[in-house]
Design an enzyme around this catalytic site. Structure first.
Site, PDB file in Angstrom:
ATOM      1  N   LEU A   1       0.816  -1.213   0.000  1.00 37.11           N
ATOM      2  CA  LEU A   1       0.000   0.000   0.000  1.00 37.11           C
ATOM      3  C   LEU A   1       0.850   1.263   0.000  1.00 37.11           C
ATOM      4  O   LEU A   1       0.312   2.362  -0.142  1.00 37.11           O
ATOM      5  CB  LEU A   1      -0.911   0.023   1.240  1.00 37.11           C
ATOM      6  CG  LEU A   1      -1.677  -1.262   1.567  1.00 37.11           C
ATOM      7  CD1 LEU A   1      -2.517  -1.063   2.835  1.00 37.11           C
ATOM      8  CD2 LEU A   1      -2.557  -1.688   0.409  1.00 37.11           C
TER       9      LEU A   1
ATOM     10  N   TYR B   1       2.374  11.870 -11.345  1.00 37.68           N
ATOM     11  CA  TYR B   1       1.876  10.878 -10.397  1.00 37.68           C
ATOM     12  C   TYR B   1       1.394   9.632 -11.130  1.00 37.68           C
ATOM     13  O   TYR B   1       1.725   8.494 -10.762  1.00 37.68           O
ATOM     14  CB  TYR B   1       0.749  11.482  -9.563  1.00 37.68           C
ATOM     15  CG  TYR B   1       0.083  10.511  -8.614  1.00 37.68           C
ATOM     16  CD1 TYR B   1       0.811   9.877  -7.610  1.00 37.68           C
ATOM     17  CD2 TYR B   1      -1.285  10.237  -8.715  1.00 37.68           C
ATOM     18  CE1 TYR B   1       0.200   8.990  -6.732  1.00 37.68           C
ATOM     19  CE2 TYR B   1      -1.903   9.365  -7.830  1.00 37.68           C
ATOM     20  CZ  TYR B   1      -1.154   8.742  -6.855  1.00 37.68           C
ATOM     21  OH  TYR B   1      -1.765   7.867  -5.993  1.00 37.68           O
TER      22      TYR B   1
ATOM     23  N   LYS C   1       2.750   5.680 -10.894  1.00 30.87           N
ATOM     24  CA  LYS C   1       1.906   4.559 -10.497  1.00 30.87           C
ATOM     25  C   LYS C   1       1.871   3.492 -11.592  1.00 30.87           C
ATOM     26  O   LYS C   1       1.894   2.293 -11.303  1.00 30.87           O
ATOM     27  CB  LYS C   1       0.485   5.043 -10.187  1.00 30.87           C
ATOM     28  CG  LYS C   1       0.382   6.037  -9.036  1.00 30.87           C
ATOM     29  CD  LYS C   1       0.906   5.464  -7.735  1.00 30.87           C
ATOM     30  CE  LYS C   1      -0.034   4.499  -7.080  1.00 30.87           C
ATOM     31  NZ  LYS C   1       0.418   4.095  -5.717  1.00 30.87           N
TER      32      LYS C   1
ATOM     33  N   ASN D   1     -11.006   7.817  -5.711  1.00 32.72           N
ATOM     34  CA  ASN D   1     -10.875   8.502  -4.421  1.00 32.72           C
ATOM     35  C   ASN D   1     -11.461   7.625  -3.315  1.00 32.72           C
ATOM     36  O   ASN D   1     -12.576   7.127  -3.443  1.00 32.72           O
ATOM     37  CB  ASN D   1     -11.616   9.841  -4.457  1.00 32.72           C
ATOM     38  CG  ASN D   1     -11.008  10.798  -5.463  1.00 32.72           C
ATOM     39  OD1 ASN D   1      -9.978  11.392  -5.216  1.00 32.72           O
ATOM     40  ND2 ASN D   1     -11.660  10.929  -6.622  1.00 32.72           N
TER      41      ASN D   1
ATOM     42  N   PRO E   1     -44.170  13.102  39.772  1.00 34.02           N
ATOM     43  CA  PRO E   1     -45.193  12.256  40.420  1.00 34.02           C
ATOM     44  C   PRO E   1     -46.565  12.920  40.443  1.00 34.02           C
ATOM     45  O   PRO E   1     -46.697  14.116  40.701  1.00 34.02           O
ATOM     46  CB  PRO E   1     -44.646  12.085  41.847  1.00 34.02           C
ATOM     47  CG  PRO E   1     -43.159  12.235  41.701  1.00 34.02           C
ATOM     48  CD  PRO E   1     -42.971  13.275  40.625  1.00 34.02           C
ATOM     49  N   GLY E   2     -47.582  12.117  40.103  1.00 37.06           N
ATOM     50  CA  GLY E   2     -48.964  12.597  40.144  1.00 37.06           C
ATOM     51  C   GLY E   2     -49.385  13.412  38.948  1.00 37.06           C
ATOM     52  O   GLY E   2     -50.548  13.837  38.861  1.00 37.06           O
TER      53      GLY E   2
END
Length: 373
Positions: A55, A105, A109, A134, A285-286
């Site tokens: 890689l 580039y 490659k 990408n 409560p209630g």
């Protein structure tokens, strides 16, 4: 059976994700090699490995000549080391779609690819050459060579983004899809079948740059409007996960607006255009809340703490139905349309209820009619 794996470029974006997933899958011997590794380690690793993930590469050098040094030169060194040790372990290399183009580039490659194919012909080694578009996902370096990483980082951190041409079409693959595909080849043991000899990762997501920026901006804004992205869209789901990975470490949490009164509180949590709204109701409560009904809006109530009763009365009827609920036994109670209803806390402590509605609240069309049970 593959037991020992060499990963070059192990600390890079793809490398980091690959290595952690290999460990997740119980591959215990992983030789990690990178630019900072001791050079003599390469010979040690190539002597012992059963599979090679190559890689390592250069895509943003200080000088143009470094393209060829990093992408051709190191590939040459790796192959020479494998030959020296007479190791014909399968070799997988990640190249780039730029290899098809005549730029510094791309030429570097392509030169690396050609070396790999020559090596395969000479030694009979299985090779897999992936021309990746990408790649996006967690741990990608922002402000480097990934627009997605840059947009996610900048918007998550309150920095501006620059879009020179919003109509530029991007072809992207998600890092998890890449890693899954690469690891698949460990077990395949077969020469890749492809009309053009290159391997590929799927799915490829095609989207304009401006649309990517709009989506990521909506993720940022969702903390204010409580919206949830459309997770049925595969790209949106992956992009949202990517965005969250760029949140500053001191900003994982965000406040919600609590509507507090003497009875307790009501807080909206999540909203969506297609799955409705989730809220949290806290009753003292209630206290009884509700006493209203809806034509089309339906709800689900789930008491997660405390105890109480949900009462129903069908409109134009005198019969009252009661459902007793408690956080000790989690039960969902559906609230059908056409029934006026309320929920009363019968305990000594606050009662907490998760409430879902099939539509987000619209103050102009509340579909809520007050009538005591």
């Amino acid at each position: 059976m593959v037991k020992k794996i060499l990963v070059t470029g192990a600390t890079g974006f793809v490398g980091k994700n690959l290595v952690v997933e290999l460990r997740n899958r119980k591959y215990s011997t992983i030789y990690e090699y990178d630019l900072d590794s001791e050079p003599n380690l390469l010979d040690q690793y190539t002597k012992d490995c059963d599979f090679v993930f190559h890689l390592a590469g250069v895509n943003r050098p200080k000088e143009e000549r470094e393209f060829m040094t990093g992408n051709f030169g190191f590939t040459s060194d790796l192959l020479a080391s494998l030959k020296k040790n007479n190791n014909k372990a399968p070799l997988l290399i990640t190249s780039s779609i730029q290899a098809a183009f005549d730029n510094p580039y791309g030429r570097s490659k392509k030169a690396g690819e050609d070396l790999i194919f020559e090596y395969a012909n000479e030694t009979g080694t299985l090779v897999y050459v992936y021309r990746l578009p990408n790649v996006f996902g967690k741990w990608c370096r922002p402000n480097y060579n990934s627009a997605v990483a840059t947009f996610c980082h900048n918007l998550a951190n309150g920095f501006p983004i620059t879009i020179n041409d919003p109509e530029v079409v991007m072809n992207l693959v998600y890092i998890d899809d890449v890693v899954n595909e690469l690891i698949r080849q460990i077990e395949s043991g077969k020469q890749p079948i492809s009309e053009n000899k290159y391997c590929s990762v799927s799915p490829i997501h095609t989207i304009q740059l401006g649309d990517i920026a709009t989506l990521i901006s909506s993720f940022r804004d969702s903390r204010l409007n409580l919206s949830i992205p459309l997770m049925t869209d595969a790209f949106t789901k992956k992009l949202y996960s990517t965005y969250l990975s760029y949140l500053p470490v001191d900003q994982f949490s965000y406040p919600l607006k609590m509507n507090i009164d003497s009875r307790g509180s009501f807080t909206e949590f999540l909203k969506s255009s297609d799955r409705g709204q989730v809220s949290v109701n806290i009753s003292k409560p209630g206290i009884a809340k509700g006493n209203h009904w809806h034509h089309t809006k339906c709800e689900k109530f789930l008491v997660v703490s405390g105890c109480g009763v949900i009462r129903f009365r069908k409109v134009n009827s005198d019969k009252i139905l009661e459902y007793f609920i408690s956080g000790e036994k989690l039960e969902v109670v559906d609230i059908p349309v056409g029934y006026t209803h309320n929920i009363e806390n019968l305990g000594a402590n606050v009662m907490v209820t998760i409430m879902w509605a099939n539509e987000s609240f619209d103050p102009d069309k509340p579909d809520t009619y007050f009538e005591t049970v």
